[in-house]
Design an enzyme around this catalytic site. Structure first.
Site, mmCIF file in Angstrom:
data_model
loop_
_atom_site.group_PDB
_atom_site.id
_atom_site.type_symbol
_atom_site.label_atom_id
_atom_site.label_comp_id
_atom_site.label_asym_id
_atom_site.label_seq_id
_atom_site.Cartn_x
_atom_site.Cartn_y
_atom_site.Cartn_z
ATOM 1 N N CYS A 51 2.969 -12.407 91.344
ATOM 2 C CA CYS A 51 3.815 -11.763 90.336
ATOM 3 C C CYS A 51 5.259 -12.220 90.526
ATOM 4 C CB CYS A 51 3.712 -10.241 90.478
ATOM 5 S SG CYS A 51 4.923 -9.369 89.475
ATOM 6 N N CYS A 90 5.331 -2.646 92.007
ATOM 7 C CA CYS A 90 5.956 -3.695 91.183
ATOM 8 C C CYS A 90 7.041 -3.054 90.321
ATOM 9 C CB CYS A 90 4.921 -4.381 90.300
ATOM 10 S SG CYS A 90 5.661 -5.620 89.221
ATOM 11 N N TYR A 133 0.746 -3.466 41.263
ATOM 12 C CA TYR A 133 1.249 -4.596 40.476
ATOM 13 C C TYR A 133 0.316 -5.105 39.389
ATOM 14 C CZ TYR A 133 -1.490 -7.103 44.035
ATOM 15 O OH TYR A 133 -2.490 -7.522 44.866
ATOM 16 N N LYS A 140 5.094 -12.153 46.277
ATOM 17 C CA LYS A 140 3.662 -12.170 46.587
ATOM 18 C C LYS A 140 3.502 -11.536 47.976
ATOM 19 C CE LYS A 140 -0.380 -15.183 46.497
ATOM 20 N NZ LYS A 140 -1.021 -14.623 47.664
ATOM 21 N N GLU A 174 7.300 -11.588 40.620
ATOM 22 C CA GLU A 174 7.116 -10.553 41.660
ATOM 23 C C GLU A 174 6.952 -11.236 43.011
ATOM 24 O OE1 GLU A 174 3.524 -8.557 40.544
ATOM 25 O OE2 GLU A 174 4.347 -7.846 38.635
ATOM 26 N N CYS A 216 -0.696 -8.689 87.587
ATOM 27 C CA CYS A 216 -0.067 -8.410 88.877
ATOM 28 C C CYS A 216 -0.827 -7.247 89.498
ATOM 29 C CB CYS A 216 1.393 -8.038 88.631
ATOM 30 S SG CYS A 216 2.107 -7.052 89.957
ATOM 31 N N LYS A 230 3.419 -20.586 46.192
ATOM 32 C CA LYS A 230 3.422 -20.328 47.634
ATOM 33 C C LYS A 230 4.617 -20.998 48.299
ATOM 34 C CE LYS A 230 -0.768 -18.497 48.718
ATOM 35 N NZ LYS A 230 -1.697 -19.381 49.339
ATOM 36 N N ASP A 289 2.059 -10.177 51.342
ATOM 37 C CA ASP A 289 1.009 -10.667 52.229
ATOM 38 C C ASP A 289 0.268 -9.478 52.846
ATOM 39 O OD1 ASP A 289 -0.472 -12.580 53.399
ATOM 40 O OD2 ASP A 289 1.055 -13.262 54.809
ATOM 41 N N CYS A 317 7.355 -8.806 91.813
ATOM 42 C CA CYS A 317 7.148 -8.133 93.102
ATOM 43 C C CYS A 317 6.450 -9.010 94.143
ATOM 44 C CB CYS A 317 6.359 -6.841 92.908
ATOM 45 S SG CYS A 317 4.624 -7.123 92.511
HETATM 46 S S1 IVH Z 1 -1.682 -10.229 40.718
HETATM 47 C C1 IVH Z 1 -5.569 -11.544 38.463
HETATM 48 N N1 IVH Z 1 0.547 -9.759 42.005
HETATM 49 O O1 IVH Z 1 -2.359 -12.466 45.969
HETATM 50 C C2 IVH Z 1 -4.373 -11.544 39.339
HETATM 51 N N2 IVH Z 1 -1.334 -10.487 43.271
HETATM 52 O O2 IVH Z 1 -3.592 -15.105 45.732
HETATM 53 C C3 IVH Z 1 -4.260 -10.334 40.148
HETATM 54 N N3 IVH Z 1 -0.909 -10.605 45.668
HETATM 55 O O3 IVH Z 1 -5.611 -11.332 45.394
HETATM 56 C C4 IVH Z 1 -3.299 -10.449 41.272
HETATM 57 N N4 IVH Z 1 1.184 -9.931 45.622
HETATM 58 O O4 IVH Z 1 -4.077 -9.886 46.882
HETATM 59 C C5 IVH Z 1 -0.736 -10.156 42.110
HETATM 60 N N5 IVH Z 1 2.591 -9.249 43.005
HETATM 61 C C6 IVH Z 1 1.313 -9.640 43.110
HETATM 62 C C7 IVH Z 1 0.728 -9.959 44.343
HETATM 63 C C8 IVH Z 1 -0.604 -10.388 44.382
HETATM 64 C C9 IVH Z 1 0.185 -10.315 46.396
HETATM 65 C C10 IVH Z 1 -2.178 -11.097 46.260
HETATM 66 C C11 IVH Z 1 -3.422 -10.411 45.746
HETATM 67 C C12 IVH Z 1 -4.263 -11.501 45.151
HETATM 68 C C13 IVH Z 1 -3.729 -12.727 45.837
HETATM 69 C C14 IVH Z 1 -3.998 -13.976 45.029
#
Ligand code: IVH
Length: 603
Positions: A411, A435, A231, A122, A120, A429, A319, A124, A414
Site C-alpha cells: 500500500c 492504514c 419530447y 439529444k 432540442e 491494502c 450527433k 443521453d 501504510c
Molecule cells: S424524438 C420518432 N427527441 O434519441 C422519434 N429523441 O436516436 C422519437 N432522444 O430513441 C424520438 N433526446 O431515446 C427525440 N429530444 C429528443 C431526444 C430523443 C434523446 C433519444 C431517444 C431516441 C434516440 C434516437
C-alpha cells in the site's frame, strides 16, 4: 444438475463457477439484450442452487457471485407492453451538409413549402412511453424492440417529476414519450454511494439511469435520482396541437418537464446556429447530451412525411463527434479507498477536451492498464464521450526506455501488503484501520449524508482535521468538543463556526441503528443492507452479539445472517470478516460508547 450438494471443495468451486457464468449470461440476455434465454423457473432454480452451495461452502463464495448482486436482476422479469405507435429511432447527421440534405429531401417530398424546425438537445438517457387514459397514468414502457417494451409502470410512478394524472381537458387516451436520465452531479453522487456500499459502479449517467429504472423492486428505483424530459407524442385519441412547439407547451401545462433549451428555429440557417450553440454549451449543461434533435415543427407536415424504414422523415439527430484529445501520461497515481481498494488514476498533462480542462483520467484497474499497455510517459488519446470521467482510449507511443506498469505489492500509504485475491480485479491494502488512507476515508463516510449526516463535517474538513490529528477514529468525532478552542482558532473558522459544528455533532449522539451500521463503512453494507440488518436484529447489543457469533463458519448466527432476504452468504462473509478483526470491534465499541443507539422496529 443433481440436488445433492457437492461432496468436496473442488467440486463445489467448479459448480459455483459454472453457476456464476450461467446466471451472469442469463442476466445479460435478459437485461441488456432484452432476449431472455431461460424461463423464470429455470432461472430461479439456478439461483437457488447457487445459494444452497454457497451456504454449505461459504469460504468458496466468489467475488462475482450472483448472490452479491443486491437488488439487481431477481427471479422474474418485467411484463411486456405493446406500444400503440412503434417507438422508432432517428437517422443521424454528422455535419451541416447532412442536415441541409435532410431539409432538402423533406421539401422535395412535400412540394415547395417553407420549413421551420424545433431543435432540442439529444438527451443521453433511455426513452420511455407513458400512456394516460382519461387523464390517469396507466402504463409506462421502455422502448424494447420498438414494438414492445418492458412494463416499468410501478418504477415510473416513483419518479418525482412524472405526473400521475393530467389536468382536464385532455385526450381520452394519449401516449407521451420522453427520456429518463440522471444528471451528471447525481451520477457522481450515486456512484460514490454505490462504491461506499460495495455495489456496482455505473460507467456513465445513461447506464446509471437504465440500471436504476430496470429494477424489479420499485423501492430501489424510488431511491435513485431519476428525471424525465418529455419530447414526443405516441398514439393520441385526439389532436392536442398543430405544431410540435404547441405540443411541448401543452406538455409543460400538464406538468411535464420539457427541456428549456428546446428552441423554435425559423429556417436552416437558424438550425445550423443552434447546433453550434449547443456544442458550445454542452459541457456546462447539468446532464449529458450526445447531439441535438431537429423536428419539423408543423404536425400536418410531419404526418404527410411519415416514416421510412425505422426512422421518421420529419426528424433527424445530429450527433456530436466523440470528444478526443492527445496528451502525455505523467504518472500513474494509486488511490486508496475506504475498504482498501487500490485504484490507479492517470495524472495527465492538462488538455482541453471538448471545453473541459482534463488532468485526470480513470485507468479502471491493473488489467486494463496491462491490456492497453499503458506506461508512464506515454502519448495517449483521451476521450470524453458522454462519460463524465475521461478515459484513455489508446496509447500512441511509449517514451524510450519506459517500463511496463507493475502493480504495487504494498500500500502506498501504510506499506501493508497489497493483495489481489484470485478471481478479483481489485487489489487491496490489507492494512485495515492502521492504514491512514482507509481510516480517513472511513471518517468521511461516517460523517456523510446517508450515515451520521453531520452538517459542517464534510470531506474537506475531515481531511484537514485528520491531518491535524484532531480526528483519527470515529469516536474522536464525539470528543471534538474537548477541542473547541483549537477549532475556533483555525483559519477561517471562529467561535461561531466551531460552536455550530459541535452542536451538529451533539444532535447525532442519538442515532438510529441503521445509520450506525451504515456509518461503519463495512464493505458491501450500503444503506439498503444496513436497514435490513437493523430491522432483523433490532438492537445494537443483539446485532453485535450475533455478528461476533457469526464469525464462526457454520454457526447458527452465520446461517441466520446469510438467510436474511437479500443479504446472502457473500455479504455475510464480509460482515464476519469485519467482526473477526478485534481492532474493528474495538473501534466500533469506542464509537458506540459515545452514542445512544435507538432500537429499530422489527419488519
Ligand atoms: S424524438 C420518432 N427527441 O434519441 C422519434 N429523441 O436516436 C422519437 N432522444 O430513441 C424520438 N433526446 O431515446 C427525440 N429530444 C429528443 C431526444 C430523443 C434523446 C433519444 C431517444 C431516441 C434516440 C434516437
Amino acid at each position: 444438475m443433481t440436488d445433492a450438494l457437492p461432496a468436496t471443495d473442488a467440486e463445489a468451486a467448479v459448480e459455483l463457477e459454472r453457476l456464476a457464468l450461467l446466471i451472469g449470461e442469463a442476466d445479460r440476455a435478459y437485461h441488456e439484450r432484452d432476449a431472455p434465454e431461460l424461463s423464470d423457473a429455470e432461472y430461479d432454480a439456478l439461483r437457488r442452487r447457487n445459494d444452497a452451495i454457497e451456504m454449505a461452502f461459504p469460504h468458496l463464495v466468489r467475488p462475482d457471485s450472483p448472490s452479491a448482486r443486491v437488488g439487481a436482476a431477481a427471479s422474474s422479469g418485467f411484463g411486456k407492453l405493446r406500444h400503440g405507435v412503434p417507438m422508432l429511432s432517428l437517422d443521424n447527421a454528422f455535419g451541416p451538409e447532412d442536415f441541409s440534405e435532410f431539409a432538402e429531401r423533406a421539401r422535395r417530398f412535400l412540394g415547395d413549402v417553407s420549413l421551420s424546425f424545433v431543435g432540442e438537445p439529444k438527451i443521453d438517457g433511455l426513452s420511455i412511453s407513458l400512456t394516460y387514459e382519461n387523464g390517469a397514468l396507466r402504463h409506462a414502457a421502455t422502448r424494447g424492440d420498438g414494438s414492445e417494451g418492458e412494463d416499468v409502470t410501478a418504477n415510473i410512478r416513483t419518479i418525482a417529476g412524472i405526473p400521475h394524472s393530467l389536468p382536464t381537458p385532455c385526450p381520452a387516451r394519449i401516449e407521451i414519450r420522453g427520456e429518463v436520465f440522471i444528471t451528471k452531479a447525481d451520477f457522481l453522487a450515486l456512484n460514490a454511494a454505490q462504491e461506499a456500499a460495495g455495489q456496482k459502479i455505473f460507467a456513465n449517467p445513461r447506464n446509471a439511469a437504465a440500471g436504476s429504472l430496470r429494477q424489479l423492486d420499485p423501492a430501489i428505483t424510488a431511491a435513485r435520482p431519476l428525471r424525465l424530459f418529455a419530447y414526443a407524442m405516441g398514439e393520441a385519441s385526439e389532436a392536442v396541437a398543430s405544431t410540435h412547439w404547441g405540443y411541448l407547451e401543452r406538455l409543460r401545462a400538464w406538468g411535464f418537464s420539457v427541456n428549456d433549451r428546446s428552441t423554435q428555429l425559423a429556417d436552416v440557417a437558424a438550425a445550423l446556429a443552434f447546433q453550434d450553440q449547443m456544442a458550445a454549451d454542452r459541457a456546462a449543461l447539468a446532464y449529458d447530451i450526445d447531439g441535438v434533435v431537429y423536428k419539423i415543427d408543423d404536425l400536418d407536415l410531419q404526418s404527410r412525411l411519415g416514416f421510412v424504414g425505422r426512422a421518421p422523415r420529419w426528424a433527424i439527430a445530429w450527433k456530436f463527434p466523440a470528444e478526443r484529445a492527445t496528451t502525455t501520461l505523467q504518472a500513474i497515481l494509486i488511490q486508496v479507498g475506504r475498504t482498501g481498494a487500490l485504484t490507479p488514476v492517470a495524472a495527465l498533462a492538462a488538455v482541453n477536451v471538448g471545453g473541459v480542462l482534463v488532468t485526470r483520467a480513470t485507468l479502471h484497474n491493473e488489467d486494463e492498464i496491462a491490456r492497453k499497455d499503458i506506461r508512464v510517459g506515454d502519448t495517449v488519446v483521451l476521450q470524453r464521450a458522454g462519460d463524465v470521467i475521461p478515459q484513455i482510449v489508446e496509447v500512441l507511443a511509449h517514451q524510450e526506455g519506459a517500463a511496463p506498469f507493475m502493480p504495487l505489492t504494498h500500500c502506498p500509504v501504510c506499506g501493508s501488503a497489497a493483495v489481489r485475491p484470485q478471481g478479483e480485479v481489485v487489489r487491496r491494502c490489507t492494512g485495515g484501520l492502521i492504514c491512514a488512507a482507509q481510516a480517513e476515508e472511513r471518517l468521511i463516510h461516517l460523517a456523510s449524508r446517508g450515515a451520521f449526516d453531520i452538517e459542517g463535517l464534510g470531506e474537506k474538513t475531515v481531511r484537514e482535521f485528520f491531518t491535524e490529528d484532531l480526528l483519527k477514529t470515529p469516536a474522536d468525532i464525539f470528543r471534538l468538543r474537548d477541542h473547541e478552542a483549537a477549532i475556533a482558532a483555525r483559519e477561517g473558522w471562529g467561535a461561531l463556526s466551531a460552536r455550530n459544528l459541535l452542536q451538529a455533532i451533539e444532535t447525532r449522539r442519538a442515532i438510529s441503528l441503521e445509520r450506525f451500521i451504515f456509518g461503519l463503512g463495512i464493505r458491501r453494507i450500503g444503506e439498503a443492507n444496513a436497514k435490513l440488518l437493523a430491522r432483523h436484529y433490532t438492537s445494537f447489543a443483539n446485532w453485535r452479539t450475533q455478528m461476533l457469533d457469526a464469525v464462526q463458519i457454520g454457526s447458527e448466527a452465520r446461517s441466520d445472517l446469510g438467510a436474511i432476504l437479500r443479504i446472502g452468504p457473500a455479504i455475510a462473509t464480509e460482515l464476519a470478516e469485519f467482526f473477526a478483526e478485534p481492532r474493528n470491534v474495538e473501534t466500533m465499541d469506542a464509537l458506540a460508547a459515545q452514542l445512544t443507539i435507538a432500537d429499530a422496529a422489527a419488519p
